[in-house]
Design an enzyme around this catalytic site. Structure first.
Site, PDB file in Angstrom:
ATOM      1  N   GLU A  41     -12.083   2.944   6.037  1.00 64.52           N
ATOM      2  CA  GLU A  41     -10.864   3.981   6.560  1.00 64.52           C
ATOM      3  C   GLU A  41     -11.874   5.182   7.074  1.00 64.52           C
ATOM      4  OE1 GLU A  41      -8.938   5.871   3.375  1.00 64.52           O
ATOM      5  OE2 GLU A  41      -7.378   6.511   4.980  1.00 64.52           O
ATOM      6  N   HIS A  91       0.839  -1.232   0.051  1.00 67.04           N
ATOM      7  CA  HIS A  91      -0.185  -0.007   0.064  1.00 67.04           C
ATOM      8  C   HIS A  91       0.902   1.288  -0.189  1.00 67.04           C
ATOM      9  CE1 HIS A  91      -4.243   1.564   0.758  1.00 67.04           C
ATOM     10  NE2 HIS A  91      -3.771   2.586   0.547  1.00 67.04           N
ATOM     11  N   HIS A  94      -9.819   0.756  -1.713  1.00 69.62           N
ATOM     12  CA  HIS A  94      -9.755   1.249  -0.493  1.00 69.62           C
ATOM     13  C   HIS A  94     -11.030   0.935   0.169  1.00 69.62           C
ATOM     14  CE1 HIS A  94      -6.159   3.152  -1.870  1.00 69.62           C
ATOM     15  NE2 HIS A  94      -6.142   3.950  -0.737  1.00 69.62           N
ATOM     16  N   HIS A 107       1.224   4.940  -2.752  1.00 67.03           N
ATOM     17  CA  HIS A 107       0.809   5.660  -3.528  1.00 67.03           C
ATOM     18  C   HIS A 107       1.826   6.064  -4.443  1.00 67.03           C
ATOM     19  CE1 HIS A 107      -3.685   5.302  -2.748  1.00 67.03           C
ATOM     20  NE2 HIS A 107      -3.182   5.181  -1.538  1.00 67.03           N
ATOM     21  N   ASP A 141       1.401   3.679   2.612  1.00 65.47           N
ATOM     22  CA  ASP A 141       0.384   4.560   2.139  1.00 65.47           C
ATOM     23  C   ASP A 141       1.104   5.867   1.445  1.00 65.47           C
ATOM     24  OD1 ASP A 141      -2.111   5.211   1.556  1.00 65.47           O
ATOM     25  OD2 ASP A 141      -3.060   5.971   3.216  1.00 65.47           O
ATOM     26  N   ASP A 142       1.431   7.065   2.254  1.00 68.71           N
ATOM     27  CA  ASP A 142       1.839   8.190   1.639  1.00 68.71           C
ATOM     28  C   ASP A 142       2.775   9.005   2.461  1.00 68.71           C
ATOM     29  OD1 ASP A 142       0.055   8.649  -0.744  1.00 68.71           O
ATOM     30  OD2 ASP A 142      -1.454   8.567   0.885  1.00 68.71           O
TER      31      ASP A 142
HETATM   32 ZN   LIG Z   1      -4.369   4.709   0.263  1.00 73.97          ZN
END
Ligand SMILES: [Zn+2]
Length: 352
Positions: free
Chosen positions: A202, A13, A199, A15, A280-281
């Protein structure tokens, strides 16, 4: 305590633009003459009171970062740096998620955008000794027909190895769009042998995890952490063998949970869920892959055997080939194995 950066693991995961380091974003912004919010460059953009976090601030900052990516060279740089950073953290398999739509105008369309990313993934795999595969992701805030177009495009490059498309995702604000409207796109992806990795669970709770399970039939769910709020939903996730890509720093950055200790990592693992930790980021959340494993160790009390299990889960949930998985799992065993006794350095010296 063993070094978590040497623990072989899969990163499922991450991006595309969100994988950038702050330094690289600063470089890109300067080179392109693009002004970005100062908070993006101070290394902790979401450092605000918990009530001010949340999706819209995140999305505004992500869009500002994405506006700095304007050429094939920029795109190749992102893939290469993501692979290098992952490899340095013990990642042996990166499944990098990209929505080609935003980069398409700079490279002549979504097809070249995908091909550039795939070619860069292949090159980065060879350069950094890591398998880099790609997840093509559609956006919830665009028309579902766009998602179908992306799914058909992704299907053309379906495979399992470096430089191939291994999955189809659905990202952006979970509260936007109707999940059932994306059913057809996911059917196209699944029929092509791609993993379905939307996704969910969340920003919305377990009810939406159920909808995602029913409508999109995922192999993995991005986040999915809020399945923990309803035992029946969590049971369905576990029984269906659906892996959860859990990103603790992201959850805190977006205010899903007030602190890492509140992320239900232990509850998910104890329930039998397959968990793959992800960053994630990193650009927005200020922490990369190993930090998530460190948090499992220091905040959630996972010992080395349990951390090795998390790494094994991530590898099993990846789309790597059976041969690759076997080698990766053996490397996890080697990480966990007790150190071999060293020969006594002073042997034979007594008579001196
Ligand atoms: Zn994500």
């Amino acid at each position: 305590m063993r070094d978590l950066a040497r623990l072989p693991k899969a990163h499922l995961h991450l991006h595309f633009t969100g994988s950038l380091s702050v330094d690289s974003l600063r470089d890109l912004a300067q080179a392109r003459g693009v002004r970005v919010p100062a908070s993006l460059l101070d290394g902790d953009p979401l450092r605000v009171p918990a009530t001010q976090r949340g999706w819209f601030r995140f999305q505004r900052l992500y869009d500002a970062a994405r506006a700095c990516v304007r050429s094939e060279a920029d795109m190749r740089r992102i893939v290469d740096e993501a692979a290098a950073a992952d490899a340095a953290e013990g990642s042996v398999r990166l499944e990098l998620q990209v929505d080609p739509t935003s980069y398409a105008p700079f490279v002549g369309g979504i097809t070249p955008a995908v091909e550039i990313v795939l070619d860069a993934a292949k090159a980065a795999s060879a350069a950094h000794g890591i398998e880099v595969a790609i997840v093509v992701a559609a956006s919830r805030i665009r028309h579902p027909l766009d998602a179908r177009t992306l799914a058909r495009l992704a299907a053309r490059y379906a495979g399992e190895g470096p430089g191939e498309v291994v999955g189809f995702g659905l990202s952006n604000d979970e509260r936007s769009g109707r999940t059932d409207a994306f059913r057809a796109a996911f059917r196209i992806a699944r029929d092509a042998g791609l993993a379905a990795v939307p996704h969910g669970g969340e920003l919305l709770g377990p009810d939406h995890v159920s909808v995602v399970l029913d409508e999109l039939r995922p192999d993995r769910i991005g986040h999915g952490v809020r399945a923990s709020e309803d035992p029946a939903v969590l049971d369905a996730v576990v029984a269906g063998g659906v892996a959860l890509e859990v990103c603790p720093a992201s959850n805190v950055g977006l205010g899903v949970y007030p602190e890492v200790a509140a992320v239900p990592l232990r509850a998910l693992v104890d329930a039998g869920a397959t968990v793959a930790l992800g960053a994630d980021d990193p650009l927005l959340f200020g922490s990369r892959l190993v930090d998530q494993y460190e948090a499992a160790r220091t905040v959630h009390g996972f010992d080395d055997a349990a951390l090795a299990d998390l790494a094994r889960s991530s590898i099993r949930a990846s789309r790597a080939s059976a041969t690759s998985k076997a080698a990766m799992l053996a490397a996890v065993d080697a990480w966990l194995a007790p150190p071999r006794p060293q020969p006594f350095a002073g042997a034979g010296r007594e008579g001196l």
